[in-house]
Design an enzyme around this catalytic site. Structure first.
Site: not given
Ligand code: 13P
Length: 243
Positions: A11, A13, A98, A100, A167, A173, A206
């Site tokens: 992903n 983003k 997601h 976010e 997640e 992150g 992560s």
């Molecule tokens: P990270 O791998 O950067 O922690 O992000 C995970 C994520 O949100 C994947 O959709």
């Protein structure tokens, strides 16, 4: 080990221009030539990179994913994207709900549900994201939060063409990965909520080259949704080629 089909998805983003996306793909392709065909590799990229990647991916083993889809096929929805716009570009997957999107853009279980249903109507496979905050986990509410997200997010959803990503928000992150055994435990709880036991359930949060082997060793984890580590083609290839 895995129960459903193995799918490793990146992903991106809000990262990478078209030029950067192409550069990434060249390196990734040369690092996944030997990858077992049983592992599906997916790149969920910004809308602006879909077209150019689609042309370069044609016939290859890497699949393309988007990061959102609206529930109407067209209309006055500034800033949104529709199913037909995605399928025209050869997109196969779409990330929905997601954390976010939930945190910054007002996504709810109800709108995520509408998007999942619409994605399926257009032949896209939705990757529905669920997961708890640190506060909810500390309060012992992780399971109930996730079960509630699934109950609302999966109303009228066809479970034969569905991916779920667990997640935990506190692991996204932060470098603070959820312990692989704990992720596996929660993924079993998720599976208990499903009528189709073969749904692919990914772990995200992560995921890195140094923890993917342990994650994929678990009995019920069918893949990963990778954020930061999917931006580097060598790192992402190492994750795809987990031992
Ligand atoms: P990270 O791998 O950067 O922690 O992000 C995970 C994520 O949100 C994947 O959709």
């Amino acid at each position: 080990m895995a129960v459903g089909k193995i799918i490793i998805a990146g992903n991106w983003k809000m990262h990478k221009t078209q030029a950067e996306a192409l550069e990434f793909l060249t390196v990734l392709k040369s690092n996944v030539e030997e990858t077992d065909e049983a592992r599906e590799i997916v790149l969920c990229v910004p809308f602006t990179a879909l077209s150019i990647l689609s042309k370069s991916l044609h016939g290859g083993k890497v699949r393309l994913g988007a990061q959102n889809v609206h529930w109407e096929d067209q209309g006055a929805y500034t800033g949104e994207i529709s199913g037909p716009m995605l399928t025209e570009l050869g997109v196969d997957y779409v990330v929905i709900g997601h954390s976010e999107r939930r945190q910054y853009f007002g996504e709810t279980d109800e709108t995520a549900n509408l998007r999942v249903i619409t994605a399926q109507r257009h032949g896209l496979t939705p990757i529905l994201c669920v997961g708890e905050t640190k506060q909810q986990r500390d309060a012992g509410e992780a399971e109930s939060v996730i079960i509630n997200q699934l109950q609302k997010g999966l109303v009228d959803v066809d479970q034969s063409k569905l991916v779920i990503a667990y997640e935990p928000i506190w692991a996204i992150g932060t470098g603070d990965t959820c312990d692989a055994e704990e992720a596996n435990r929660i993924i079993k709880v998720i599976r208990e909520q499903l009528s189709n036991q073969k749904v692919t359930i990914q772990y995200g949060g992560s995921v890195k080259p140094n923890n993917i082997d342990e994650i994929m060793k678990q009995s019920d984890i069918d893949g990963a949704l990778v954020g930061g580590a999917s931006l580097d083609p060598v790192n992402f290839a190492r994750i795809v080629n987990y031992q």
